[in-house]
Write an enzyme that holds these catalytic residues in place. Structure first.
Site, short mmCIF file in Angstrom:
data_model
loop_
_atom_site.label_atom_id
_atom_site.label_comp_id
_atom_site.label_asym_id
_atom_site.label_seq_id
_atom_site.Cartn_x
_atom_site.Cartn_y
_atom_site.Cartn_z
CG HIS A 253 -2.10 0.88 1.06
ND1 HIS A 253 -2.02 2.25 1.16
CD2 HIS A 253 -3.38 0.58 0.74
CE1 HIS A 253 -3.22 2.75 0.92
NE2 HIS A 253 -4.06 1.77 0.66
CG ASP B 120 -8.41 -4.73 -2.24
OD1 ASP B 120 -9.62 -4.60 -2.06
OD2 ASP B 120 -7.70 -3.87 -2.78
N1 COA Z 1 3.95 -7.77 -4.11
C1 COA Z 1 5.29 -7.80 -4.30
N2 COA Z 1 6.04 -6.68 -4.31
C2 COA Z 1 5.40 -5.52 -4.13
C3 COA Z 1 4.02 -5.42 -3.93
C4 COA Z 1 3.28 -6.62 -3.93
N3 COA Z 1 1.96 -6.62 -3.76
N4 COA Z 1 3.67 -4.14 -3.78
C5 COA Z 1 4.79 -3.43 -3.89
N5 COA Z 1 5.84 -4.26 -4.11
C6 COA Z 1 7.25 -3.88 -4.29
C7 COA Z 1 7.48 -3.43 -5.73
O1 COA Z 1 7.84 -4.51 -6.57
C8 COA Z 1 8.60 -2.45 -5.55
O2 COA Z 1 9.79 -3.17 -5.31
P1 COA Z 1 11.21 -2.61 -5.83
O3 COA Z 1 11.40 -1.32 -5.12
O4 COA Z 1 12.16 -3.67 -5.45
O5 COA Z 1 11.06 -2.43 -7.31
C9 COA Z 1 8.23 -1.75 -4.25
O6 COA Z 1 7.49 -2.70 -3.49
C10 COA Z 1 7.40 -0.50 -4.44
O7 COA Z 1 6.28 -0.87 -5.25
P2 COA Z 1 5.35 0.17 -6.00
O8 COA Z 1 4.46 -0.54 -6.93
O9 COA Z 1 6.22 1.27 -6.55
O10 COA Z 1 4.52 0.73 -4.79
P3 COA Z 1 3.32 1.71 -4.90
O11 COA Z 1 3.23 2.43 -3.63
O12 COA Z 1 3.39 2.51 -6.15
O13 COA Z 1 2.09 0.70 -5.13
C11 COA Z 1 0.28 -0.69 -4.84
C12 COA Z 1 1.11 0.43 -4.23
C13 COA Z 1 -0.95 -0.92 -3.97
C14 COA Z 1 -0.21 -0.25 -6.23
C15 COA Z 1 1.13 -1.96 -4.94
O14 COA Z 1 1.55 -2.36 -3.66
C16 COA Z 1 0.41 -3.09 -5.63
O15 COA Z 1 0.36 -3.13 -6.87
N6 COA Z 1 -0.20 -4.06 -4.85
C17 COA Z 1 -0.92 -5.15 -5.41
C18 COA Z 1 -2.31 -4.68 -5.83
C19 COA Z 1 -3.20 -4.42 -4.66
O16 COA Z 1 -3.32 -5.20 -3.74
N7 COA Z 1 -3.89 -3.27 -4.71
C20 COA Z 1 -4.85 -2.87 -3.70
C21 COA Z 1 -4.39 -1.65 -2.97
S1 COA Z 1 -5.48 -1.28 -1.63
#
Ligand code: COA
Length: 388
Positions: free
Chosen positions: A265, A319
């Protein structure tokens, strides 16, 4: 904005960039704390109802008994939707995603109540009531229509959440199941400047009508990185299939740089407090109505993830357990996100009102990375190499 503006700091996804003042919701992502208007999510989920929480979010204070009674009565009175809306839903393809049906039907309400008198408190109140009242009816109607049935009318003797489950499943729900569902709606009602709420505020800032505001937020919520994640969580748990396979799945997903759905998150560096409450609700439901085998897979996945993802601040989000709860309540998987919208409309409307209270149209800048000014060429002088 030209390239010379190199002193501008670009933050992809606006991470950490405040875009508004707000007094609606506070998140402490390091401590895992969430509050609406100063009330902790734990207290609200334990003691409030969704409609009372919606009132709190939208009008800023908990209602008195009289205010709550009036609010509930008004919502109840406006639950029905015009036969024209039902007819429109019947024209949609049954194979379409219910979020698309909801986005279209929410926008269509603007055709019926389109005065755009957004500076008139009565219009604002009526729009709030109509959106909160009619969205569940439209979600349930599309569900029955796509099964080839006629939508059923809301039942006046049932409270908000019980009535939605009734319209969806055609059965009066068990009171405990209805209360658990109502608590889920409280948990999802608001979460500060997430993508859909930002979308709502951007749309609101143009002074368009509230139905367009909500329709734009619904479209944003539909994406798998936002509201759509809980559908993907169940698919993932089913793919893993057994608790002892969780470790291998995690290892392979991380090696392939795949996201684990329901984890991570932007705001939280610890377990999302809503995930903790939802896990409790899942256990309550399973104790009463029988366990879902996928719950053991979820527990195993969370345990395994604590050794490889927790060090990066990645924990279960809202979620992760909500899909298991909704499935047990008999809600079809592709309705999970529309159910999220039924709840989040409270937050969107709170932000709509707040935005109008101190409005300035959103118009961010960009850092231009395209071509410098060049001369137009007649078509016979262009070739592929020139990128014409
Ligand atoms: N599983 C594995 N790795 C994850 C992850 C996950 N669910 N969420 C983040 N990471 C890792 C990324 O790969 C990245 O790693 P790196 O720095 O080694 O490249 C790092 O954490 C940062 O990820 P990022 O996508 O830039 O974080 P964000 O703050 O932009 O994204 C979300 C937040 C919610 C979009 C992201 O965590 C995600 O896509 N989660 C899965 C979808 C989900 O559950 N969404 C519901 C949100 S309430």
């Amino acid at each position: 904005m030209s390239n010379e503006a190199s002193e501008i700091i670009f933050r992809p996804g606006l991470e950490g960039v405040p875009v508004t003042h707000s007094s609606i919701c506070d998140i402490d992502g390091l401590k895992g704390k969430l509050s609406y208007r100063g009330y902790s999510i734990e207290e609200l989920a334990a003691h409030s109802t969704f409609l009372e929480t919606a009132y709190l979010l939208i009008w800023g204070e908990l209602p008195t008994e009289e205010q709550l009674n009036d609010f509930q009565a008004e919502v109840q009175m406006h639950r029905r939707v015009s036969f024209r809306v039902r007819d429109m839903l019947k024209c949609f393809p049954a194979t379409g995603h219910p979020m698309d049906a909801l986005q279209s039907s929410a926008a269509s309400l603007g055709l019926f109540y389109s005065r755009r008198a957004i500076d008139n408190p009565e219009y604002v109140y009526d729009a709030v009531i109509r959106l909160i009242a009619k969205i569940p009816t439209m979600v349930a109607a599309f569900q029955l229509i796509r099964k080839g049935q006629d939508p059923i009318q809301p039942r006046d003797d049932l409270a908000y959440s019980a009535n939605f489950l009734y319209m969806l499943t055609e059965r009066e729900p068990d009171p405990i199941a209805a209360r658990i569902f109502d608590r889920c709606l409280i948990l999802h009602a608001e979460h500060s400047l997430n993508a859909s709420t930002f979308s709502a505020r951007v749309t609101a800032s143009t002074l368009t009508d509230p139905y367009a505001v909500v329709a734009s937020a619904v479209g944003t919520l539909a994406g798998p990185l936002h509201g759509g994640a809980n559908e993907d969580v169940l698919a993932m748990l089913e793919e893993i299939a057994a608790p002892d396979k969780a470790s291998l799945y995690l290892e392979q997903a991380i090696a392939k740089k795949q996201k684990i759905m329901g984890f991570g998150h932007r705001e939280y560096r610890v377990k999302d407090p809503r995930a903790t409450i939802l896990q409790g609700l899942a256990e309550e439901l399973f104790a009463r109505f029988g366990k879902d085998q996928m719950y053991d897979v979820a527990i195993a996945l969370e345990r395994e993830a604590s050794s490889c993802l927790a060090s990066k601040g990645i924990y279960p989000n809202v979620d992760f357990y909500s899909g298991l709860v909704y499935r047990k309540l008999g809600i079809p998987r592709d309705l999970f996100t529309p159910v999220f919208a039924i709840s989040r409309v409270a937050g969107w409307l709170a932000h709509w009102r707040e935005q109008l209270g101190a409005n300035r149209i959103f118009r961010p800048s960009q850092i231009y990375t395209g071509k410098k000014i060049r001369s137009w060429r007649p078509i016979e002088e262009r070739n592929i190499e020139m990128g014409a």
